[in-house]
Design an enzyme around this catalytic site. Structure first.
Site, PDB file in Angstrom:
ATOM      1  N   HIS A  93       0.805  -1.218   0.000  1.00  0.00           N
ATOM      2  CA  HIS A  93       0.000   0.000   0.000  1.00  0.00           C
ATOM      3  C   HIS A  93       0.839   1.269   0.000  1.00  0.00           C
ATOM      4  O   HIS A  93       0.376   2.338   0.392  1.00  0.00           O
ATOM      5  CB  HIS A  93      -1.029  -0.028   1.133  1.00  0.00           C
ATOM      6  N   ASP A 154      -6.064   4.703   9.986  1.00  0.00           N
ATOM      7  CA  ASP A 154      -7.475   4.855   9.606  1.00  0.00           C
ATOM      8  C   ASP A 154      -7.998   3.629   8.865  1.00  0.00           C
ATOM      9  O   ASP A 154      -9.192   3.387   8.817  1.00  0.00           O
ATOM     10  CB  ASP A 154      -7.641   6.062   8.663  1.00  0.00           C
ATOM     11  N   GLU A 270      -9.417  13.861  14.928  1.00  0.00           N
ATOM     12  CA  GLU A 270      -8.935  14.094  13.566  1.00  0.00           C
ATOM     13  C   GLU A 270      -9.699  15.287  13.003  1.00  0.00           C
ATOM     14  O   GLU A 270     -10.372  16.019  13.731  1.00  0.00           O
ATOM     15  CB  GLU A 270      -9.119  12.844  12.674  1.00  0.00           C
TER      16      GLU A 270
HETATM   17  C1  LIG Z   1      -5.943   3.398   1.869  1.00  0.00           C
HETATM   18  C2  LIG Z   1      -4.737   3.689   2.735  1.00  0.00           C
HETATM   19  C3  LIG Z   1      -4.925   4.233   3.985  1.00  0.00           C
HETATM   20  C4  LIG Z   1      -3.827   4.529   4.791  1.00  0.00           C
HETATM   21  N1  LIG Z   1      -4.052   5.058   6.021  1.00  0.00           N
HETATM   22  C5  LIG Z   1      -3.004   5.315   6.832  1.00  0.00           C
HETATM   23  C6  LIG Z   1      -3.215   5.848   8.124  1.00  0.00           C
HETATM   24  O1  LIG Z   1      -4.327   6.130   8.530  1.00  0.00           O
HETATM   25  N2  LIG Z   1      -2.122   6.065   8.907  1.00  0.00           N
HETATM   26  C7  LIG Z   1      -0.865   5.748   8.496  1.00  0.00           C
HETATM   27  O2  LIG Z   1       0.063   5.923   9.281  1.00  0.00           O
HETATM   28  N3  LIG Z   1      -0.647   5.271   7.273  1.00  0.00           N
HETATM   29  C8  LIG Z   1      -1.687   5.056   6.428  1.00  0.00           C
HETATM   30  N4  LIG Z   1      -1.448   4.566   5.182  1.00  0.00           N
HETATM   31  C9  LIG Z   1      -0.056   4.405   4.731  1.00  0.00           C
HETATM   32  C10 LIG Z   1       0.511   3.053   5.141  1.00  0.00           C
HETATM   33  O3  LIG Z   1       0.747   2.997   6.516  1.00  0.00           O
HETATM   34  C11 LIG Z   1       1.851   2.816   4.459  1.00  0.00           C
HETATM   35  O4  LIG Z   1       1.708   2.921   3.072  1.00  0.00           O
HETATM   36  C12 LIG Z   1       2.382   1.432   4.796  1.00  0.00           C
HETATM   37  O5  LIG Z   1       3.694   1.318   4.337  1.00  0.00           O
HETATM   38  C13 LIG Z   1       1.516   0.413   4.132  1.00  0.00           C
HETATM   39  O6  LIG Z   1       1.740  -0.838   4.677  1.00  0.00           O
HETATM   40  P1  LIG Z   1       2.018  -2.050   3.705  1.00  0.00           P
HETATM   41  O7  LIG Z   1       1.975  -3.238   4.569  1.00  0.00           O
HETATM   42  O8  LIG Z   1       1.128  -2.062   2.536  1.00  0.00           O
HETATM   43  O9  LIG Z   1       3.515  -1.690   3.303  1.00  0.00           O
HETATM   44  P2  LIG Z   1       4.300  -1.880   1.922  1.00  0.00           P
HETATM   45  O10 LIG Z   1       3.864  -0.854   0.966  1.00  0.00           O
HETATM   46  O11 LIG Z   1       4.203  -3.285   1.485  1.00  0.00           O
HETATM   47  O12 LIG Z   1       5.788  -1.553   2.420  1.00  0.00           O
HETATM   48  C14 LIG Z   1       6.142  -0.261   2.844  1.00  0.00           C
HETATM   49  C15 LIG Z   1       7.634  -0.201   3.210  1.00  0.00           C
HETATM   50  O13 LIG Z   1       7.857  -0.963   4.380  1.00  0.00           O
HETATM   51  C16 LIG Z   1       8.772  -2.016   4.119  1.00  0.00           C
HETATM   52  N5  LIG Z   1       8.260  -3.194   4.828  1.00  0.00           N
HETATM   53  C17 LIG Z   1       7.100  -3.846   4.618  1.00  0.00           C
HETATM   54  N6  LIG Z   1       6.994  -4.872   5.490  1.00  0.00           N
HETATM   55  C18 LIG Z   1       8.097  -4.854   6.258  1.00  0.00           C
HETATM   56  C19 LIG Z   1       8.571  -5.657   7.332  1.00  0.00           C
HETATM   57  N7  LIG Z   1       7.882  -6.706   7.790  1.00  0.00           N
HETATM   58  N8  LIG Z   1       9.760  -5.350   7.889  1.00  0.00           N
HETATM   59  C20 LIG Z   1      10.490  -4.297   7.450  1.00  0.00           C
HETATM   60  N9  LIG Z   1      10.088  -3.519   6.426  1.00  0.00           N
HETATM   61  C21 LIG Z   1       8.907  -3.785   5.844  1.00  0.00           C
HETATM   62  C22 LIG Z   1       8.778  -2.203   2.607  1.00  0.00           C
HETATM   63  O14 LIG Z   1      10.003  -2.707   2.151  1.00  0.00           O
HETATM   64  C23 LIG Z   1       8.550  -0.781   2.147  1.00  0.00           C
HETATM   65  O15 LIG Z   1       9.756  -0.079   2.131  1.00  0.00           O
HETATM   66  C24 LIG Z   1      -2.514   4.280   4.336  1.00  0.00           C
HETATM   67  C25 LIG Z   1      -2.323   3.744   3.059  1.00  0.00           C
HETATM   68  C26 LIG Z   1      -3.426   3.452   2.264  1.00  0.00           C
HETATM   69  C27 LIG Z   1      -3.193   2.920   0.893  1.00  0.00           C
END
Ligand SMILES: Cc1cc2nc3c(=O)[nH]c(=O)nc-3n(C[C@H](O)[C@H](O)[C@H](O)COP(=O)(O)OP(=O)(O)OC[C@H]3O[C@@H](n4cnc5c(N)ncnc54)[C@H](O)[C@@H]3O)c2cc1C
Ligand SMILES: *[C@@H]1O[C@H](CO)[C@@H](O)[C@H](O)[C@H]1NC(C)=O
Ligand SMILES: *[C@@H]1O[C@H](CO)[C@@H](O)[C@H](O)[C@H]1NC(C)=O
Length: 523
Positions: A93, A154, A270
Site C-alpha cells: 500500500h 485509519d 482528527e
Molecule cells: C488506503 C490507505 C490508507 C492509509 N491510512 C493510513 C493511516 O491512517 N495512517 C498511516 O500511518 N498510514 C496510512 N497509510 C499508509 C501506510 O501505513 C503505508 O503505506 C504502509 O507502508 C503500508 O503498509 P504495507 O503493509 O502495505 O507496506 P508496503 O507498501 O508493502 O511496504 C512499505 C515499506 O515498508 C517495508 N516493509 C514492509 N513490510 C516490512 C517488514 N515486515 N519489515 C520491514 N520492512 C517492511 C517495505 O520494504 C517498504 O519499504 C494508508 C495507506 C493506504 C493505501
C-alpha cells in the site's frame, strides 16, 4: 523439491540479468519452508503498489514459511559475491514503489499461510504477530479476548511491518502516540541475515532503528503489540468550522487533554478540510447522510473553505448512561458553528474498519484501482495558519480529488530514538492529501495536474520557510534524503552501516545504492 527448482531457476535469471554465467548449484543448498516463486502472477503483483504510478519487477518472490526463511534468503544475498537485493512487501500500500526491487527478491510478508497465527497474552496484555499480519486480522484475534491494540491507522488492510516501518498514525496518536510507540518487542532479520530479538533494552539500537526505519535495517518478522480492554461502542461526532484558527484552537485544546482521565477527553481527534461541496459526498464523508444535508454556501465559509473536526468517545455498554453527559460536557468547550453537529453511534469494530466500507463502494465503481498521487506532510504548529492561507485557500482551488485530513499530535508521545522524522516543535499537524487521479475528461483530476499541485505545495513550504517533513516520504536523491533526516542523518547512516552494510534492503526507498559487483561470482 519444487522450491529448489524454482530457486535454481530464479538464480539463473539473476545471472542472465547481470550477464554472467555461473553454476547455480551452490545456491541449491538454500532450502526454504515456504515457496520461492518466479510465476508471472507473483512477479506482477510484487511489481505494483497502491500508488499505481510505478512498476518494477523483481527476479523472484519469496512467500516465507518462517522467520528462518527470511534469514536464509538475506544471508544468501549478503554472502553473495555479486550481490542481489531483498525487499519486504507487506500489503503493497505504498505510493511510490517503496516495497519493490528490480534486482532482487521481494519477500511477500502478507498473505503467507504457513506462518504462526497471532498469540495473545491476556495476563501481560500484548499480542505477538507475524510481521506481515494485517491489522484487521490482529484486531479479530485480540477481540476474542476482549482486548485490542491502542493506536491505529485509519485503514486496517495494512501490514504490521509496513506501518511500523513508517509510524502508523490515526486519531489516537495524540493520546497513545503512533503505533511505533506501542511496541514492546520485535524479531528482526538484519541485512546480514541475523535473526535478532530486540526491545528498548535488548539490542535497543536495532529496535529504535527499525521503528520508522523505512525497511532499511531489517525485516520485521514478529512484533509484540500493547493491548487494552476493547471498548464495545463508539460515539462518533463531526462538527464544522468556517474559521480556521477557531478550528485549530479546538483541535489543540482537545489534544492537550491527553493526560486527563478517560472520561474527560475524547479517544480520537482528527479533522478534514472541505473545499469542494462534492467532497461532502466523498468516501470519507458518507456521514453527511441525506437526512443531514449540508450546504457549504449556507455556512458562510471563509474563502469557500470549511473545516470539519472529527472526534470519538469509546464506551462500554455498561456505561451507556453516562456517555451523553461526558460528550456533552466536552462539546460545550468547543467553538464550532452552532447546529453543525452530526453524531452517530456504532460498534467499535465498525468504527475502526470504516475506510474498508468506503473501499468496497469505490471498488464496485472501479474507482479504487486508480493512480494515487498522495502527499502526506507533518506541518509544525507555528506555521499551520500560513499553510492554510497558502494551500487550502490558495493552491488547491476548489477541487481536491480526495479527502484532505488535518489533525495535530503531541511530539512527546513519539519515541525520540526511532528513525521517524517529525518537525522540531511540541505540536505538529498531519496534513494528508489523499487524492485519486481519474482520467474522466476533467483536467483538474488528472495525474499530471495533481502531481504538479503536490510539487507546488512542497515549493510553497520551502519558499515560505515552513519546515514541514514528509510522512511516508519519497525522494529520488540522497541529498534530498539528507535534508529530510536533518540532524538524524548521521545516526541513520551509521545504523545502516551496522545493520545492512551492503545496502541490500528496501532499495525501493532509494536512500542507499546497493553494492553490485558484476565481475564477482554470485556466491
Ligand atoms: C488506503 C490507505 C490508507 C492509509 N491510512 C493510513 C493511516 O491512517 N495512517 C498511516 O500511518 N498510514 C496510512 N497509510 C499508509 C501506510 O501505513 C503505508 O503505506 C504502509 O507502508 C503500508 O503498509 P504495507 O503493509 O502495505 O507496506 P508496503 O507498501 O508493502 O511496504 C512499505 C515499506 O515498508 C517495508 N516493509 C514492509 N513490510 C516490512 C517488514 N515486515 N519489515 C520491514 N520492512 C517492511 C517495505 O520494504 C517498504 O519499504 C494508508 C495507506 C493506504 C493505501
Ligand atoms: C476566528 O477565531 C479566532 C480564534 O477563536 C478569533 O480570534 C477570530 O476573531 C475569529 N475570526 C472571525 C472572523 O470570526
Ligand atoms: C471553481 O474554480 C473555478 C476556477 O477557479 C471557477 O471557475 C468555478 O466557478 C469554481 N467553482 C465553484 C463551485 O466555486
Amino acid at each position: 523439491m519444487a522450491t529448489r527448482f524454482l530457486l535454481a531457476f530464479a538464480i539463473c535469471r539473476l545471472i542472465v540479468t547481470v550477464g554472467l554465467t555461473l553454476d547455480p548449484t551452490e545456491l541449491l543448498r538454500l532450502e526454504v519452508e515456504g515457496v520461492l516463486s518466479v510465476e508471472p502472477a507473483d512477479l506482477g503483483a510484487a511489481s505494483r503498489d497502491f500508488g499505481g504510478m510505478q512498476n518494477a519487477e523483481p527476479l523472484a518472490v519469496l512467500h516465507p514459511g518462517s522467520a528462518e526463511d527470511v534469514a536464509r534468503l538475506i544471508k544468501a544475498a549478503y554472502e553473495s559475491g555479486q550481490g542481489f537485493t531483498v525487499s519486504a512487501r507487506g500489503h503493497g500500500h505504498s505510493i511510490k514503489g517503496q516495497a519493490t526491487t528490480a534486482n532482487g527478491v521481494v519477500v511477500q510478508m502478507s498473505g503467507s499461510t504457513k506462518v504462526a497465527p497471532p498469540r495473545v497474552s491476556e495476563k501481560f496484555m500484548y499480542v505477538d504477530v507475524w510481521g506481515g499480519e494485517l491489522w484487521v486480522d490482529v484486531l479479530s484475534s485480540t477481540l476474542k479476548y476482549g482486548l485490542a491494540p491502542k493506536s491505529w491507522t485509519d485503514y486496517l488492510y495494512l501490514s504490521v511491518g509496513g506501518t511500523l516501518s513508517n509510524a502508523g498514525i490515526s486519531g489516537q496518536a495524540f493520546n497513545h502516540g503512533p503505533q511505533i510507540s506501542n511496541i514492546y518487542e520485535l524479531d528482526v532479520v538484519t541485512g546480514k541475515g541475523e535473526l535478532l530479538t530486540c526491545t528498548p533494552k535488548q539490542n535497543s539500537e536495532l529496535y529504535h532503528a527499525v521503528l520508522g526505519g523505512l525497511g532499511q535495517f531489517g525485516i520485521i518478522t514478529r512484533a509484540r503489540i500493547a493491548l487494552e480492554k476493547a471498548p464495545h461502542r463508539v460515539r462518533w461526532i463531526r462538527v464544522l468550522y468556517s474559521n480556521f484558527s477557531a478550528f485549530t484552537q479546538d483541535q489543540e485544546y482537545l489534544i492537550s487533554l491527553h493526560g486527563q482521565p478517560a472520561t474527560k477527553k475524547f479517544d480520537y481527534v482528527e479533522g478534514f478540510v472541505i473545499v469542494d461541496e462534492g467532497l461532502i459526498n466523498n468516501w470519507r464523508s458518507s456521514f453527511f447522510s441525506p437526512g443531514n444535508p449540508v450546504k457549504i454556501s449556507s455556512l458562510n465559509a471563509d474563502g469557500g473553505v470549511l473545516y470539519c473536526l472529527e472526534i470519538t468517545k469509546n464506551y462500554q455498554e455498561s456505561n451507556s448512561n453516562a456517555i451523553d453527559e461526558e460528550v456533552g460536557a466536552l462539546l460545550k468547550k468547543l467553538n464550532f458553528i452552532p447546529s453543525s453537529e452530526f453524531t452517530t453511534d456504532l460498534p467499535y469494530v465498525d468504527f475502526l474498519d470504516r475506510v474498508h466500507k468506503a473501499e468496497l463502494k469505490l471498488q464496485s465503481k472501479n474507482l479504487w484501482d486508480v493512480p494515487h498521487p498522495w502527499l502526506n506532510l507533518f506541518v509544525p504548529k507555528s506555521r499551520i495558519g500560513d499553510f492554510d492561507k497558502g494551500v487550502f485557500k490558495g493552491i488547491l482551488g476548489n477541487k481536491t480529488s480526495g479527502p484532505i485530513l488535518i489533525y495535530p499530535m503531541n511530539k512527546k508521545k513519539w519515541v525520540a530514538k526511532s528513525s521517524t522524522v517529525t518537525p522540531d516543535e511540541d505540536i505538529f499537524y498531519l496534513v494528508a492529501f489523499l487524492r485519486s487521479a481519474l482520467d474522466n475528461g476533467d483536467e483538474t483530476r488528472t495525474l499530471n495536474h495533481l502531481t504538479n499541485q503536490n510539487n507546488r505545495i512542497l515549493r510553497f513550504c520551502s519558499d515560505a520557510g515552513i519546515k514541514a517533513k514528509q510522512y511516508l516520504p519519497h525522494y529520488t536523491t540522497q541529498q534530498q534524503w539528507m535534508d529530510h533526516f536533518g540532524d538524524k542523518w548521521t545516526l541513520f547512516s551509521k545504523r545502516k552501516l551496522e545493520f545492512d552494510p551492503k545496502n541490500i534492503l528496501a532499495t525501493g526507498q532509494r536512500i542507499f545504492t546497493p553494492f553490485f559487483n558484476p565481475s564477482a561470482p554470485l556466491l
